[in-house]
Each structure stands twice: as C-alpha cells, then as structure tokens.
Design a protein around this motif. Sequence first.
Motif, PDB file in Angstrom:
ATOM      1  N   TRP A  82      -0.743  10.738 -12.203  1.00 23.25           N
ATOM      2  CA  TRP A  82       0.180  11.186 -11.167  1.00 23.25           C
ATOM      3  C   TRP A  82       1.581  11.276 -11.769  1.00 23.25           C
ATOM      4  CZ3 TRP A  82      -4.200   8.666 -10.177  1.00 23.25           C
ATOM      5  CH2 TRP A  82      -4.960   9.081  -9.072  1.00 23.25           C
TER       6      TRP A  82
ATOM      7  N   ARG B   2       2.209   2.144 -14.802  1.00 16.77           N
ATOM      8  CA  ARG B   2       3.344   2.888 -14.248  1.00 16.77           C
ATOM      9  C   ARG B   2       4.196   3.536 -15.339  1.00 16.77           C
ATOM     10  NH1 ARG B   2       6.455  -0.545  -9.757  1.00 16.77           N
ATOM     11  NH2 ARG B   2       7.534   1.456  -9.590  1.00 16.77           N
TER      12      ARG B   2
ATOM     13  N   TYR C 211      -4.252   7.555  -1.717  1.00 15.19           N
ATOM     14  CA  TYR C 211      -4.512   8.961  -2.059  1.00 15.19           C
ATOM     15  C   TYR C 211      -6.003   9.287  -2.052  1.00 15.19           C
ATOM     16  CZ  TYR C 211       0.325   8.851  -3.804  1.00 15.19           C
ATOM     17  OH  TYR C 211       1.683   8.710  -3.928  1.00 15.19           O
TER      18      TYR C 211
ATOM     19  N   TRP D 204       2.079   6.685 -15.760  1.00 14.95           N
ATOM     20  CA  TRP D 204       1.539   7.142 -14.475  1.00 14.95           C
ATOM     21  C   TRP D 204       0.034   7.373 -14.502  1.00 14.95           C
ATOM     22  CZ3 TRP D 204       5.183  11.788 -15.359  1.00 14.95           C
ATOM     23  CH2 TRP D 204       6.499  11.340 -15.484  1.00 14.95           C
TER      24      TRP D 204
ATOM     25  N   ASP E 219      -0.861   2.701  -3.676  1.00 12.44           N
ATOM     26  CA  ASP E 219      -0.585   4.102  -3.343  1.00 12.44           C
ATOM     27  C   ASP E 219      -1.741   4.990  -3.786  1.00 12.44           C
ATOM     28  OD1 ASP E 219       1.969   3.654  -2.230  1.00 12.44           O
ATOM     29  OD2 ASP E 219       2.870   3.630  -4.223  1.00 12.44           O
TER      30      ASP E 219
ATOM     31  N   ASN F 269       4.652   5.195  -7.954  1.00 12.55           N
ATOM     32  CA  ASN F 269       3.350   4.846  -7.397  1.00 12.55           C
ATOM     33  C   ASN F 269       2.932   3.440  -7.805  1.00 12.55           C
ATOM     34  OD1 ASN F 269       2.591   7.211  -5.987  1.00 12.55           O
ATOM     35  ND2 ASN F 269       2.113   8.244  -7.907  1.00 12.55           N
TER      36      ASN F 269
END
Length: 215
Positions: free
Chosen positions: A65, A47, A78, A50, A74, A70
């Motif tokens: 991302w 995280r 997607y 990302w 998540d 997220n």
Amino acid sequence: MRKDVALAMKDHYLSYYHKYDNGRLEELDIKKHGYDFMGHIKFLFDRTDWTLSITGDYGNAIFRWASSLNTLKDIQDYTQDLSYFASKCLATSRPTYEYDGQKAEKDIKEWLTSKHIRPDEWGDMKSDLYLFDSPDDFIDQLVSCIDYQRGLDLELAIYENGGALKDALNYIDDDWQEDAEMWGKQISGEIQVWAHALELGFRWKKQQEAKNDTL
C-alpha cells in the motif's frame, strides 16, 4: 466470502500478535489447533516500505500500500473489499484469481442476452451458429472450455469442435475477448483465506484484550 473458506479456518486461533520498533513492524500469527509446526499463517506488516508479507502453510504473498500511515488493523479493514485487497498483491505463490464454471455459465448467459440473438439463428445453416441447437447448447460447450486457472481456453475450444465456438463468438460480437476475460473470474480461495484469517486474528486479539481488562 465462500463457505469453504470459513470452514477451513474454523479450527484456527490467534497464536500471537507482536509490535516491534515502536510499531514500525507488526506481526500476527494464526495457528491451527493441534499443530506445532504446520497450519500457520503469518502476517508481517512493515510501515517502512508499506508492505504486508504473508508466509506459512497456505502460500506466500507480498502486498503493498502506498501509505506509511497504515497499520495492520487498517489492512484488515481493507480486506472487507476483496477486489481492492487482491489488487494490492505484488507477488504470490498461489493464483490471485480463479475461474468458476457456475459463475462462468451465469456470466455468459448475461453476455449472450445482451447481444439479442434471434431464436431462429440457432441451428440455421446460414449463420455461424448453425452447429449449436440453442443458446444453452452454445453456453454448455463454452463453459466446458473454462480452465480453473486460466479462464477461457480458446485452444481447447478450437480443438474440441474445429473452431466452431470461435466462429460463433466472432459472429455474436467481434470484441468478445474483452468480455471473455471476466467469464467465471473470481478472487481465489487463497486470497480469501488470508483475508479471513487476518479478520479472525484481530477479532481474537480484541477478545483477548477485553478479557485481560477484566482481570
């Protein structure tokens, strides 16, 4: 999802799922039954930057991302939109896209239908379609020049028939190159395997959690 992808993953299972540093890092590993050091797909989501890193025996890749909100779950959600999922791939050891002959044939037929070529133009010495007896003849020769990894191989098309295919394409539509980029194009099997493996991983994780709750 392609049937061969589901078949390839049918004998895999969730090896482990871990969180580190208060959820900043998530790691999920899918493993093939009966294999100790082979048959793994490892997902590591960070995280901080990302990024999703995928490593293992089915190729390596990095996805990204633009949101620190997220979670790996998540990202799994997607994957339901494979085009969106594939668009987030920054680097991969396997092709992101591949080109399928059957799909190319369908795509070219639809493209050709939209150009409204008169039936009497095929085989007519007065047109650049004179070397092709019919639309099917033209499509068959064009599909034979679709490369699995690169799509339409124009050099091959020119080599095969002295440029007749290129002349025919220009005659049908001067801007055919933009359409040709999509003929037969589809998400690669490797991207689909990664997406399916991540989906299975969270499905098995949910089953394990439900089982533990009943103990």
